[in-house]
Design a protein around this motif. Structure first.
Motif, PDB file in Angstrom:
ATOM      1  N   ILE A   1       0.831  -1.191   0.000  1.00  0.00           N
ATOM      2  CA  ILE A   1       0.000   0.000   0.000  1.00  0.00           C
ATOM      3  C   ILE A   1       0.874   1.253   0.000  1.00  0.00           C
ATOM      4  N   ASP A   2       0.494   2.222  -0.813  1.00  0.00           N
ATOM      5  CA  ASP A   2       1.230   3.483  -0.928  1.00  0.00           C
ATOM      6  C   ASP A   2       0.695   4.458   0.114  1.00  0.00           C
ATOM      7  N   LEU A   3       1.442   4.623   1.196  1.00  0.00           N
ATOM      8  CA  LEU A   3       0.978   5.469   2.298  1.00  0.00           C
ATOM      9  C   LEU A   3       1.346   6.937   2.129  1.00  0.00           C
ATOM     10  N   LEU A   4       1.968   7.282   1.011  1.00  0.00           N
ATOM     11  CA  LEU A   4       2.218   8.699   0.724  1.00  0.00           C
ATOM     12  C   LEU A   4       1.215   9.270  -0.267  1.00  0.00           C
ATOM     13  N   ALA A   5       0.428   8.399  -0.897  1.00  0.00           N
ATOM     14  CA  ALA A   5      -0.589   8.877  -1.834  1.00  0.00           C
ATOM     15  C   ALA A   5      -1.706   9.589  -1.068  1.00  0.00           C
ATOM     16  N   ARG A   6      -2.212  10.672  -1.657  1.00  0.00           N
ATOM     17  CA  ARG A   6      -3.253  11.456  -0.999  1.00  0.00           C
ATOM     18  C   ARG A   6      -4.400  11.720  -1.957  1.00  0.00           C
ATOM     19  N   GLY A   7      -5.430  12.369  -1.428  1.00  0.00           N
ATOM     20  CA  GLY A   7      -6.580  12.693  -2.247  1.00  0.00           C
ATOM     21  C   GLY A   7      -7.323  11.449  -2.700  1.00  0.00           C
ATOM     22  N   ALA A   8      -7.739  11.430  -3.973  1.00  0.00           N
ATOM     23  CA  ALA A   8      -8.503  10.301  -4.490  1.00  0.00           C
ATOM     24  C   ALA A   8      -7.687   9.014  -4.525  1.00  0.00           C
ATOM     25  N   ALA A   9      -6.352   9.125  -4.491  1.00  0.00           N
ATOM     26  CA  ALA A   9      -5.485   7.940  -4.554  1.00  0.00           C
ATOM     27  C   ALA A   9      -5.083   7.420  -3.173  1.00  0.00           C
ATOM     28  N   THR A  10      -5.619   7.991  -2.097  1.00  0.00           N
ATOM     29  CA  THR A  10      -5.231   7.569  -0.752  1.00  0.00           C
ATOM     30  C   THR A  10      -5.424   6.067  -0.577  1.00  0.00           C
ATOM     31  N   GLY A  11      -4.361   5.400  -0.197  1.00  0.00           N
ATOM     32  CA  GLY A  11      -4.442   3.962   0.034  1.00  0.00           C
ATOM     33  C   GLY A  11      -4.369   3.118  -1.216  1.00  0.00           C
ATOM     34  N   ARG A  12      -3.954   3.687  -2.339  1.00  0.00           N
ATOM     35  CA  ARG A  12      -3.817   2.864  -3.543  1.00  0.00           C
ATOM     36  C   ARG A  12      -2.811   1.748  -3.271  1.00  0.00           C
ATOM     37  N   ALA A  13      -2.964   0.649  -3.982  1.00  0.00           N
ATOM     38  CA  ALA A  13      -2.211  -0.540  -3.582  1.00  0.00           C
ATOM     39  C   ALA A  13      -1.984  -1.478  -4.751  1.00  0.00           C
ATOM     40  N   VAL A  14      -1.054  -2.391  -4.548  1.00  0.00           N
ATOM     41  CA  VAL A  14      -0.824  -3.510  -5.450  1.00  0.00           C
ATOM     42  C   VAL A  14      -1.138  -4.784  -4.678  1.00  0.00           C
ATOM     43  N   LEU A  15      -2.122  -5.518  -5.143  1.00  0.00           N
ATOM     44  CA  LEU A  15      -2.609  -6.706  -4.451  1.00  0.00           C
ATOM     45  C   LEU A  15      -2.008  -7.949  -5.092  1.00  0.00           C
ATOM     46  N   THR A  16      -1.366  -8.772  -4.268  1.00  0.00           N
ATOM     47  CA  THR A  16      -0.697  -9.982  -4.748  1.00  0.00           C
ATOM     48  C   THR A  16      -1.240 -11.181  -3.991  1.00  0.00           C
ATOM     49  N   ARG A  17      -1.694 -12.179  -4.740  1.00  0.00           N
ATOM     50  CA  ARG A  17      -2.258 -13.373  -4.103  1.00  0.00           C
ATOM     51  C   ARG A  17      -1.844 -14.627  -4.863  1.00  0.00           C
ATOM     52  N   GLY A  18      -1.832 -15.742  -4.174  1.00  0.00           N
ATOM     53  CA  GLY A  18      -1.389 -16.939  -4.861  1.00  0.00           C
ATOM     54  C   GLY A  18      -1.527 -18.199  -4.048  1.00  0.00           C
ATOM     55  N   ASP A  19      -1.005 -19.278  -4.614  1.00  0.00           N
ATOM     56  CA  ASP A  19      -0.993 -20.591  -3.959  1.00  0.00           C
ATOM     57  C   ASP A  19       0.175 -21.385  -4.521  1.00  0.00           C
ATOM     58  N   HIS A  20       0.472 -22.490  -3.868  1.00  0.00           N
ATOM     59  CA  HIS A  20       1.549 -23.349  -4.331  1.00  0.00           C
ATOM     60  C   HIS A  20       1.164 -23.968  -5.672  1.00  0.00           C
ATOM     61  N   ALA A  21       2.071 -23.850  -6.637  1.00  0.00           N
ATOM     62  CA  ALA A  21       1.784 -24.339  -7.983  1.00  0.00           C
ATOM     63  C   ALA A  21       1.771 -25.863  -8.010  1.00  0.00           C
ATOM     64  N   PRO A  22       0.774 -26.471  -8.656  1.00  0.00           N
ATOM     65  CA  PRO A  22       0.791 -27.925  -8.831  1.00  0.00           C
ATOM     66  C   PRO A  22       1.825 -28.327  -9.874  1.00  0.00           C
ATOM     67  N   TYR A  23       2.203 -29.573  -9.841  1.00  0.00           N
ATOM     68  CA  TYR A  23       3.250 -30.058 -10.743  1.00  0.00           C
ATOM     69  C   TYR A  23       2.877 -29.845 -12.201  1.00  0.00           C
ATOM     70  N   ASP A  24       1.621 -30.090 -12.568  1.00  0.00           N
ATOM     71  CA  ASP A  24       1.245 -30.000 -13.973  1.00  0.00           C
ATOM     72  C   ASP A  24       1.171 -28.571 -14.495  1.00  0.00           C
ATOM     73  N   ALA A  25       1.337 -27.567 -13.602  1.00  0.00           N
ATOM     74  CA  ALA A  25       1.376 -26.173 -14.043  1.00  0.00           C
ATOM     75  C   ALA A  25       2.777 -25.733 -14.440  1.00  0.00           C
ATOM     76  N   LEU A  26       3.776 -26.574 -14.178  1.00  0.00           N
ATOM     77  CA  LEU A  26       5.164 -26.199 -14.434  1.00  0.00           C
ATOM     78  C   LEU A  26       5.533 -26.412 -15.904  1.00  0.00           C
ATOM     79  N   PRO A  27       6.375 -25.535 -16.464  1.00  0.00           N
ATOM     80  CA  PRO A  27       6.926 -25.814 -17.788  1.00  0.00           C
ATOM     81  C   PRO A  27       7.831 -27.036 -17.725  1.00  0.00           C
TER      82      PRO A  27
END
Length: 454
Positions: free
Chosen positions: A223-249
């Protein structure tokens, strides 16, 4: 082997934030018997156990007393590869467990933002990770632990007993954790399948987390805690899980559970004060937000990069300069979103130069009497300790958090006022009463316990 034959080093000790150093006698037991001997012979200032020193504040410091460096007790005693159970000494690091267990198809059930913490520290701080909304804290996965108490007795504590629940999150003040038996998480690979998206402001971020967090095992937002105004609290959301074997190249399938953390050059020993000022951090935050994809799904990422990106830079805490930094983390319950908004707005107005700020959702609370997580929103941020008026500003935030029924994380705290502690931790009186029974002479003490009258 007796403690009295050793010559302990008297050294200055700080937490990972590098603030408020104090002197202590540091000893490094190599056996349970040596640990017991040191505890029995500690002087009037008492003793406290210490792992790899990743508590940010003063939890593993003991001015004028003894500090037990537990990293000498680092034996993995048994692994049940069929059931996913490991028994190990308290000085074993999560990094070491990953090295040994990943090739066997198992992963630690909970990891914080660094793998360089010991098992004993993980239990004492009852650490949480990106998966608390699914898996709870670390101690929820501990089947049993062995604890050296103030009278020199080694006791076995199981979940649901008062000794276990006081020790989980008890910051080392019930005794010295010697070993633990831990349930593990089965995984097929050492890669993660990761989704990334931008949130335009804090309300957009909370809405996205609330709507879809249950679809992911791991979830965190920068979260960007220096952003103000309409952008207050703008963020980059990252989510995931452990990859199954068949997802690997195909080429990754040759060694699907390989664990090869990358390492960059260490941060220099000297960094000019003020390097991470408002202008520098504002520029970093802008670039970090802009370079993140608006929406990206199914990207494969190595496990260390997903969980522990800062571990690739040894001694990264030096970048704040000799003055160090304060890590501030709090949680407020669901239904108290306005309190979270107020905190974020105040931080933005104050211009706190924090480039390491993350927001997560917690699931059900954990049984530890002083465990930090509770159902709600948790925000953690780093702030240079040299920032003018920082103490008074954080006191204001503490009062806002306490009024909303929230709490701060003791493993990261270095400056909370003791009068707010009881409001934040309802089981505090029970913890103090048990400590008085277990340790009437005050054998286990720390700078944190003195400051907060724990």
């Amino acid at each position: 082997m007796a403690a009295e034959t050793d010559f302990p080093d008297v050294v200055p000790i700080t937490g990972w934030g590098r603030t408020a150093p104090t002197l202590a006698c540091v000893v490094r037991p190599r056996s349970y018997e040596e640990a017991a001997a040191y505890v029995r012979s500690c002087g009037p200032r008492g003793s406290i156990a210490r792992g790899l020193g990743r508590a940010y504040g003063d939890a593993a410091q003991n001015a004028g007393g003894t500090v037990l460096d537990m990293t000498g007790l680092d034996r993995i005693r048994s692994i049940d590869a069929a059931q996913g159970i490991v028994e190990c000494d308290a000085g074993v690091s999560l990094h070491r467990l990953m090295e040994v267990l990943l090739p066997l198809g198992w992963f630690v059930p909970v990891t914080p933002g660094t793998r360089y913490v010991t098992v004993g520290g993980a239990i004492s701080a009852d650490i949480h990770g990106k998966n608390h909304h699914v898996s709870g804290s670390f101690s929820r996965h501990v089947r049993a632990l062995r604890l050296l108490t103030a009278d020199g007795t080694i006791r076995t504590a199981a979940p649901g007993t008062e000794l276990f629940d006081a020790t989980a999150g008890g910051m080392g003040l019930t005794g010295v954790i010697l070993s633990a038996t831990i349930e593990l998480l089965p995984v097929e690979t050492s890669l993660m399948t990761v989704d990334t998206e931008r949130a335009t402001d804090l309300d957009d971020l909370m809405a996205r987390l609330t709507a879809t967090d249950d679809q992911y095992r791991y979830s965190v937002a920068w979260i960007d805690l220096l952003a103000r105004g309409a952008a207050t609290g703008r963020a980059v959301l990252t989510r995931g899980d452990h990859a199954p074997y068949d997802a690997l190249p195909l080429r990754a399938r040759r060694a699907p559970r390989a664990f090869r953390p990358a390492s960059l050059p260490a941060a220099p020993a000297y960094v000019p004060e003020g390097l991470l000022g408002r202008t520098t951090v504002r520029l970093f935050n802008e670039l970090w937000y802009r370079r993140a994809p608006r929406r990206s799904f199914g990207r494969l990422q190595r496990l260390p990069a997903f969980f522990h990106p800062l571990d690739g830079v040894p001694h990264w805490n030096r970048v704040y300069g000799r003055g160090g930094f304060v890590q501030y983390q709090f949680v407020v319950g669901y239904g108290q979103e306005e309190a979270l908004r107020q905190v974020v707005r105040r931080i933005a107005r104050r211009g706190c130069p924090s480039f390491l700020a993350v927001l997560k959702r917690f699931g059900a609370g954990d049984p530890g009497w002083l465990s930090f997580p509770m159902p709600g929103w948790t925000l953690a941020l780093d702030i240079p300790a040299s920032l003018s008026g920082l103490g008074a500003f954080l006191d204001e935030l503490d009062e806002l958090v306490a009024a909303a029924g929230g709490r701060v994380y003791l493993a990261k705290d270095s400056r909370l006022r003791p009068d707010l502690l009881a409001a934040m931790y309802p089981r505090l009186a029970d913890f103090r009463e048990l400590r008085a029974r277990l340790d009437p002479r005050g054998v286990f003490r720390s700078d944190l316990s003195r400051r907060l009258a724990l």
